[in-house]
Write a protein that holds these residues in place. Sequence first.
Motif, PDB file in Angstrom:
ATOM      1  N   MET A   1       0.838  -1.199   0.000  1.00 56.56           N
ATOM      2  CA  MET A   1       0.000   0.000   0.000  1.00 56.56           C
ATOM      3  C   MET A   1       0.871   1.247   0.000  1.00 56.56           C
ATOM      4  N   SER A   2       0.518   2.219  -0.823  1.00 52.48           N
ATOM      5  CA  SER A   2       1.254   3.476  -0.892  1.00 52.48           C
ATOM      6  C   SER A   2       0.390   4.619  -0.371  1.00 52.48           C
ATOM      7  N   ARG A   3       1.052   5.615   0.209  1.00 55.16           N
ATOM      8  CA  ARG A   3       0.379   6.834   0.659  1.00 55.16           C
ATOM      9  C   ARG A   3       0.460   7.838  -0.489  1.00 55.16           C
ATOM     10  N   ILE A   4      -0.687   8.259  -1.000  1.00 59.02           N
ATOM     11  CA  ILE A   4      -0.721   9.021  -2.248  1.00 59.02           C
ATOM     12  C   ILE A   4      -1.417  10.366  -2.066  1.00 59.02           C
ATOM     13  N   LEU A   5      -0.838  11.396  -2.687  1.00 61.21           N
ATOM     14  CA  LEU A   5      -1.469  12.715  -2.757  1.00 61.21           C
ATOM     15  C   LEU A   5      -2.010  12.913  -4.169  1.00 61.21           C
ATOM     16  N   VAL A   6      -3.258  13.360  -4.274  1.00 60.41           N
ATOM     17  CA  VAL A   6      -3.902  13.595  -5.569  1.00 60.41           C
ATOM     18  C   VAL A   6      -4.102  15.096  -5.758  1.00 60.41           C
ATOM     19  N   ALA A   7      -3.500  15.652  -6.810  1.00 61.84           N
ATOM     20  CA  ALA A   7      -3.616  17.085  -7.089  1.00 61.84           C
ATOM     21  C   ALA A   7      -4.335  17.294  -8.419  1.00 61.84           C
ATOM     22  N   ASP A   8      -5.544  17.849  -8.351  1.00 61.95           N
ATOM     23  CA  ASP A   8      -6.337  18.128  -9.554  1.00 61.95           C
ATOM     24  C   ASP A   8      -7.383  19.169  -9.180  1.00 61.95           C
ATOM     25  N   ASP A   9      -7.639  20.119 -10.076  1.00 60.84           N
ATOM     26  CA  ASP A   9      -8.563  21.199  -9.726  1.00 60.84           C
ATOM     27  C   ASP A   9     -10.024  20.861 -10.001  1.00 60.84           C
ATOM     28  N   HIS A  10     -10.307  19.628 -10.417  1.00 63.02           N
ATOM     29  CA  HIS A  10     -11.688  19.199 -10.630  1.00 63.02           C
ATOM     30  C   HIS A  10     -12.093  18.215  -9.527  1.00 63.02           C
ATOM     31  N   PRO A  11     -12.927  18.641  -8.583  1.00 65.20           N
ATOM     32  CA  PRO A  11     -13.310  17.779  -7.450  1.00 65.20           C
ATOM     33  C   PRO A  11     -13.899  16.440  -7.877  1.00 65.20           C
ATOM     34  N   PHE A  12     -14.708  16.439  -8.930  1.00 64.32           N
ATOM     35  CA  PHE A  12     -15.341  15.196  -9.371  1.00 64.32           C
ATOM     36  C   PHE A  12     -14.284  14.194  -9.828  1.00 64.32           C
ATOM     37  N   PHE A  13     -13.288  14.678 -10.575  1.00 67.21           N
ATOM     38  CA  PHE A  13     -12.225  13.781 -11.036  1.00 67.21           C
ATOM     39  C   PHE A  13     -11.398  13.280  -9.857  1.00 67.21           C
ATOM     40  N   ARG A  14     -11.116  14.168  -8.894  1.00 67.12           N
ATOM     41  CA  ARG A  14     -10.358  13.751  -7.709  1.00 67.12           C
ATOM     42  C   ARG A  14     -11.055  12.603  -6.989  1.00 67.12           C
ATOM     43  N   LEU A  15     -12.372  12.715  -6.849  1.00 64.70           N
ATOM     44  CA  LEU A  15     -13.125  11.666  -6.162  1.00 64.70           C
ATOM     45  C   LEU A  15     -13.061  10.350  -6.926  1.00 64.70           C
ATOM     46  N   GLY A  16     -13.101  10.436  -8.255  1.00 66.62           N
ATOM     47  CA  GLY A  16     -12.996   9.222  -9.060  1.00 66.62           C
ATOM     48  C   GLY A  16     -11.643   8.556  -8.903  1.00 66.62           C
TER      49      GLY A  16
ATOM     50  N   VAL B   1      -5.145   7.457   0.299  1.00 63.75           N
ATOM     51  CA  VAL B   1      -5.092   8.835  -0.196  1.00 63.75           C
ATOM     52  C   VAL B   1      -4.945   9.761   1.007  1.00 63.75           C
ATOM     53  N   VAL B   2      -3.764  10.371   1.152  1.00 62.29           N
ATOM     54  CA  VAL B   2      -3.479  11.164   2.349  1.00 62.29           C
ATOM     55  C   VAL B   2      -3.896  12.619   2.197  1.00 62.29           C
ATOM     56  N   ALA B   3      -4.072  13.087   0.947  1.00 62.63           N
ATOM     57  CA  ALA B   3      -4.503  14.470   0.727  1.00 62.63           C
ATOM     58  C   ALA B   3      -4.970  14.625  -0.707  1.00 62.63           C
ATOM     59  N   MET B   4      -5.912  15.569  -0.905  1.00 59.23           N
ATOM     60  CA  MET B   4      -6.361  15.938  -2.245  1.00 59.23           C
ATOM     61  C   MET B   4      -6.325  17.457  -2.337  1.00 59.23           C
ATOM     62  N   THR B   5      -5.651  17.971  -3.359  1.00 57.26           N
ATOM     63  CA  THR B   5      -5.447  19.408  -3.495  1.00 57.26           C
ATOM     64  C   THR B   5      -5.920  19.890  -4.864  1.00 57.26           C
ATOM     65  N   GLY B   6      -6.077  21.228  -4.988  1.00 58.41           N
ATOM     66  CA  GLY B   6      -6.640  21.771  -6.213  1.00 58.41           C
ATOM     67  C   GLY B   6      -5.765  22.745  -6.964  1.00 58.41           C
ATOM     68  N   ASP B   7      -4.587  23.086  -6.423  1.00 58.75           N
ATOM     69  CA  ASP B   7      -3.666  23.947  -7.160  1.00 58.75           C
ATOM     70  C   ASP B   7      -2.235  23.629  -6.747  1.00 58.75           C
ATOM     71  N   GLY B   8      -1.280  24.178  -7.500  1.00 52.48           N
ATOM     72  CA  GLY B   8       0.113  23.823  -7.283  1.00 52.48           C
ATOM     73  C   GLY B   8       0.671  24.252  -5.944  1.00 52.48           C
TER      74      GLY B   8
ATOM     75  N   PRO C   1      -4.745  25.900 -11.340  1.00 49.04           N
ATOM     76  CA  PRO C   1      -4.538  27.332 -11.099  1.00 49.04           C
ATOM     77  C   PRO C   1      -3.335  27.585 -10.194  1.00 49.04           C
ATOM     78  N   CYS C   2      -2.908  28.840 -10.162  1.00 48.07           N
ATOM     79  CA  CYS C   2      -1.777  29.304  -9.338  1.00 48.07           C
ATOM     80  C   CYS C   2      -0.445  28.765  -9.852  1.00 48.07           C
ATOM     81  N   ARG C   3      -0.296  27.464  -9.834  1.00 44.42           N
ATOM     82  CA  ARG C   3       0.922  26.822 -10.327  1.00 44.42           C
ATOM     83  C   ARG C   3       0.508  25.503 -10.964  1.00 44.42           C
ATOM     84  N   ASP C   4       0.804  25.328 -12.254  1.00 42.71           N
ATOM     85  CA  ASP C   4       0.346  24.108 -12.924  1.00 42.71           C
ATOM     86  C   ASP C   4       1.222  22.914 -12.550  1.00 42.71           C
ATOM     87  N   GLY C   5       0.842  21.739 -13.054  1.00 40.97           N
ATOM     88  CA  GLY C   5       1.565  20.530 -12.695  1.00 40.97           C
ATOM     89  C   GLY C   5       2.999  20.518 -13.180  1.00 40.97           C
ATOM     90  N   VAL C   6       3.252  21.117 -14.339  1.00 41.83           N
ATOM     91  CA  VAL C   6       4.608  21.150 -14.889  1.00 41.83           C
ATOM     92  C   VAL C   6       5.540  21.943 -13.972  1.00 41.83           C
TER      93      VAL C   6
END
Length: 207
Positions: free
Chosen positions: A1-16, A28-35, A57-62
């Motif tokens: 099992m891995s501890r994973i952070l999910v970063a995406d600005d779309h809440p529906f996609f994060r939940l999926g 899933v240890v955290a879910m965030t919406g911007d860089g 927003p703010c800072r993109d994934g790249v």
Amino acid sequence: MSRILVADDHPFFRLGVEAVLRMGGHDVVAMTGDGDETLAAIERENPDIVLLDVRMPCRDGVSTLAELRRRGDTRPVIILTVEMNDEQLLSVIRSQVNGIVFKHDAEHCLLKAIDSVMNGMRYLDGDLIDKAIAHASSASPSSRLAGLTPKELDVAQHVARGLRNREVAARLGTTEGTVKVYLHNIYTKLGISNRTELANSLKDAGE
């Protein structure tokens, strides 16, 4: 099992994504919406692996990935994206991205990608492999080698001199399996497929 952070600005996609990860036995240890929020959460939660949306927003994934690497953070990062242009692809490869998964394939490919990167491999989805190789092939020999880590360069130099994996492992004080993982990453970064091409790449770069 891995501890994973999910970063995406779309809440529906994060939940999926969270549902897929939990079904795969991950936490899933955290879910965030911007860089910026993501960078703070990484420091706070210290996840094993980070899933980054390209467009936030703010800072993109790249740029978030680039900032992580600038800070010396080498933990595995997988980029999630609908599409990527050539500039974005080249940027994340230079920042040592561990995996890239298209969002429309995430349900089927994400768990496999996580398993791959947690075992020291890279996971590049679909046509991105060809694009990555094309970018690597078009770069100058010296700039291509600049994308290797110091350990990868050590392995490359030993292999280019004709040493077998077992001999390289003995020289570097590691295992033969670890050397194979390094070689896989080296081949991907340089856009090559065998030891002869590796030796030629180092020769062209003056190594």
